[in-house]
Design an enzyme around this catalytic site. Structure first.
Site, PDB file in Angstrom:
ATOM      1  N   LEU A  19      59.431  26.023  71.346  1.00 11.06           N
ATOM      2  CA  LEU A  19      60.888  25.973  71.546  1.00 11.06           C
ATOM      3  C   LEU A  19      61.642  26.064  70.226  1.00 11.06           C
ATOM      4  O   LEU A  19      62.865  26.097  70.204  1.00 11.06           O
ATOM      5  CB  LEU A  19      61.265  24.673  72.263  1.00 11.06           C
ATOM      6  CG  LEU A  19      60.850  24.589  73.729  1.00 11.06           C
ATOM      7  CD1 LEU A  19      61.053  23.168  74.253  1.00 11.06           C
ATOM      8  CD2 LEU A  19      61.641  25.567  74.584  1.00 11.06           C
ATOM      9  N   LYS A  70      48.481  22.782  60.651  1.00 15.84           N
ATOM     10  CA  LYS A  70      49.147  21.734  59.860  1.00 15.84           C
ATOM     11  C   LYS A  70      48.282  21.164  58.738  1.00 15.84           C
ATOM     12  O   LYS A  70      48.766  20.952  57.628  1.00 15.84           O
ATOM     13  CB  LYS A  70      49.606  20.595  60.775  1.00 15.84           C
ATOM     14  CG  LYS A  70      50.741  20.984  61.695  1.00 15.84           C
ATOM     15  CD  LYS A  70      51.231  19.776  62.460  1.00 15.84           C
ATOM     16  CE  LYS A  70      52.265  20.181  63.490  1.00 15.84           C
ATOM     17  NZ  LYS A  70      52.867  19.039  64.168  1.00 15.84           N
ATOM     18  N   ASP A 107      57.488  15.389  61.059  1.00 10.33           N
ATOM     19  CA  ASP A 107      57.139  14.838  62.379  1.00 10.33           C
ATOM     20  C   ASP A 107      57.412  13.332  62.460  1.00 10.33           C
ATOM     21  O   ASP A 107      57.933  12.844  63.467  1.00 10.33           O
ATOM     22  CB  ASP A 107      55.665  15.098  62.698  1.00 10.33           C
ATOM     23  CG  ASP A 107      55.387  16.562  63.005  1.00 10.33           C
ATOM     24  OD1 ASP A 107      56.296  17.249  63.504  1.00 10.33           O
ATOM     25  OD2 ASP A 107      54.256  17.007  62.741  1.00 10.33           O
ATOM     26  N   GLY A 135      45.996  14.589  64.853  1.00 12.10           N
ATOM     27  CA  GLY A 135      47.060  14.901  63.904  1.00 12.10           C
ATOM     28  C   GLY A 135      48.396  14.312  64.322  1.00 12.10           C
ATOM     29  O   GLY A 135      49.149  13.784  63.494  1.00 12.10           O
ATOM     30  N   ALA A 136      48.697  14.378  65.594  1.00  6.75           N
ATOM     31  CA  ALA A 136      49.989  13.879  66.070  1.00  6.75           C
ATOM     32  C   ALA A 136      50.076  12.359  65.901  1.00  6.75           C
ATOM     33  O   ALA A 136      51.115  11.822  65.532  1.00  6.75           O
ATOM     34  CB  ALA A 136      50.191  14.271  67.528  1.00  6.75           C
ATOM     35  N   THR A 158      37.371   8.551  71.386  1.00  6.42           N
ATOM     36  CA  THR A 158      36.294   8.572  70.399  1.00  6.42           C
ATOM     37  C   THR A 158      36.641   7.510  69.352  1.00  6.42           C
ATOM     38  O   THR A 158      37.499   7.721  68.500  1.00  6.42           O
ATOM     39  CB  THR A 158      36.210   9.961  69.727  1.00  6.42           C
ATOM     40  OG1 THR A 158      36.277  10.951  70.755  1.00  6.42           O
ATOM     41  CG2 THR A 158      34.942  10.122  68.923  1.00  6.42           C
TER      42      THR A 158
HETATM   43  P1  ATR Z   1      46.874  16.597  67.970  1.00  4.90           P
HETATM   44  O1  ATR Z   1      47.146  17.256  66.644  1.00  4.90           O
HETATM   45  O2  ATR Z   1      47.750  17.087  69.079  1.00  4.90           O
HETATM   46  O3  ATR Z   1      46.882  15.114  67.863  1.00  4.90           O
HETATM   47  P2  ATR Z   1      43.994  16.563  68.030  1.00  4.90           P
HETATM   48  O4  ATR Z   1      43.908  16.292  66.577  1.00  4.90           O
HETATM   49  O5  ATR Z   1      43.035  17.537  68.641  1.00  4.90           O
HETATM   50  O6  ATR Z   1      45.431  17.101  68.422  1.00  4.90           O
HETATM   51  O7  ATR Z   1      43.895  15.165  68.809  1.00  4.90           O
HETATM   52  C1  ATR Z   1      43.905  15.077  70.201  1.00  4.90           C
HETATM   53  C2  ATR Z   1      43.893  13.596  70.591  1.00  4.90           C
HETATM   54  O8  ATR Z   1      44.019  13.495  72.006  1.00  4.90           O
HETATM   55  C3  ATR Z   1      42.602  12.874  70.247  1.00  4.90           C
HETATM   56  O9  ATR Z   1      42.910  11.525  69.974  1.00  4.90           O
HETATM   57  C4  ATR Z   1      41.803  13.000  71.554  1.00  4.90           C
HETATM   58  O10 ATR Z   1      40.804  12.028  71.718  1.00  4.90           O
HETATM   59  P3  ATR Z   1      39.330  12.245  71.060  1.00  4.90           P
HETATM   60  O11 ATR Z   1      39.465  11.964  69.596  1.00  4.90           O
HETATM   61  O12 ATR Z   1      38.469  11.256  71.754  1.00  4.90           O
HETATM   62  O13 ATR Z   1      38.958  13.671  71.362  1.00  4.90           O
HETATM   63  C5  ATR Z   1      42.890  12.795  72.548  1.00  4.90           C
HETATM   64  N1  ATR Z   1      42.656  13.313  73.898  1.00  4.90           N
HETATM   65  C6  ATR Z   1      42.657  14.602  74.299  1.00  4.90           C
HETATM   66  N2  ATR Z   1      42.485  14.691  75.624  1.00  4.90           N
HETATM   67  C7  ATR Z   1      42.403  13.411  76.095  1.00  4.90           C
HETATM   68  C8  ATR Z   1      42.226  12.823  77.387  1.00  4.90           C
HETATM   69  N3  ATR Z   1      42.109  13.566  78.471  1.00  4.90           N
HETATM   70  N4  ATR Z   1      42.183  11.477  77.476  1.00  4.90           N
HETATM   71  C9  ATR Z   1      42.295  10.719  76.374  1.00  4.90           C
HETATM   72  N5  ATR Z   1      42.463  11.211  75.137  1.00  4.90           N
HETATM   73  C10 ATR Z   1      42.509  12.537  74.994  1.00  4.90           C
END
Ligand code: ATR
Length: 286
Positions: A19, A70, A107, A135-136, A158
């Site tokens: 967006l 990022k 952010d 990252g978020a 994790t």
């Molecule tokens: P971002 O930059 O959007 O944070 P990322 O670094 O890939 O993307 O992180 C994704 C986060 O969402 C991680 O904390 C991930 O958990 P894991 O470290 O265990 O992979 C979490 N996540 C993604 N899908 C999920 C789900 N269905 N339930 C719970 N946590 C989820």
């Protein structure tokens, strides 16, 4: 004489859903900055270095970055804003006329600015639960810690990712402990719950965790804005809790980037209205 065109953009993979072009173009229109343009660029991870060099060569003055760039942008910058070192990720780059690049992260600012619009209490001694350790989550946590939060639990599927993140934050905020915790399907008591994951939205997903232990006036904040009511927010609403999606965070991170590049203040209220109309949501978010 024609005035010089000022070019900006956003890079990501995927990028079509972003967006940001709509948001910045709307601000240019409002402020009659008719010689400004903001474009989406689909850039794959393996072509990031080429893309960044190309932008400098073309005289592009700044760009935003989203997944998956990022973190990879950090070593490509000539200079880093101090907050980038805490977060370890760049989402906004300013390119000067000689091609020199400064990396920023807006952010955390975006999140905190939006949170402050809707939640005025002190964050000190407030029980805060952050879901996710990617990252978020880093941006959200850095923002919370900078605002004085000192009772934060980070819960991640994790566990060792949550532990690693906590270690990293400890270096910058040694007096404000953050506690890593293993995932549970019944969330611990808190006043502020912030979700940075795609919980409940994937194909392989289980259900949203149980929110019964959240305190009655808790705020549930999901940094996702599409859909505007995420599965977590739907459950929270069903329990009568306060909810907020990530639209306000998106707007304020963009507003800060806008100011870094142009020195002007983004007309946030107009942009918010325009985004809501575009997304077809009247009642929630931002
Ligand atoms: P971002 O930059 O959007 O944070 P990322 O670094 O890939 O993307 O992180 C994704 C986060 O969402 C991680 O904390 C991930 O958990 P894991 O470290 O265990 O992979 C979490 N996540 C993604 N899908 C999920 C789900 N269905 N339930 C719970 N946590 C989820």
């Amino acid at each position: 004489m024609m005035e010089k065109t000022h070019l900006y953009g956003v890079i990501g993979d995927p990028i079509h859903h972003s967006l940001s072009p709509f948001m910045h173009q709307l601000a240019y229109a409002e402020l009659e900055m008719s010689n400004h343009r903001y474009l989406p660029f689909h850039v794959r991870a393996e072509r990031l270095v080429e893309a960044v060099r190309g932008m400098a060569a073309l005289g592009i003055q700044g760009f935003n970055a989203t997944i998956p760039h990022k973190e990879n942008l950090v070593p490509l910058m000539d200079e880093l804003d101090s907050f980038v070192q805490v977060i370890g990720a760049v989402n906004t780059v300013k390119i000067d006329p000689t091609g020199r690049m400064t990396g920023y992260n807006t952010d955390a600012y975006g999140f905190i600015t939006n949170l402050r619009e809707i939640f005025s209490e002190s964050l000190r001694d407030l029980d805060i639960l952050v879901l996710g350790a990617g990252g978020a989550a880093r941006g959200v946590l850095a923002g919370l810690l900078q605002e004085g939060a000192n009772r934060i639990v980070v819960m991640n599927r994790t566990l060792n990712r949550a532990e690693a993140l906590v270690e990293r934050l400890r270096v910058h905020f040694p007096d404000q402990p953050v506690t890593p915790q293993a995932w549970t399907n019944r969330l611990p008591a808190c006043r502020l719950l912030i979700n940075t994951t795609s919980l409940g939205m994937g194909d392989d997903d289980g259900s949203v965790p149980d929110l019964r232990d959240l305190v009655a006036d808790a705020l549930v904040y999901d940094i996702v804005y599409a859909p505007p009511v995420t599965p977590l927010l739907a459950v929270a609403r069903g329990r009568g809790l306060r909810v907020e999606n990530g639209l306000g965070m998106l707007i304020h991170q963009g507003a800060r980037a806008f100011e870094i590049w142009t020195g002007r203040v983004m007309p946030v209220a107009k942009v918010r209205k325009g985004l809501k109309e575009r997304m077809g949501v009247a009642e929630l978010g931002g």
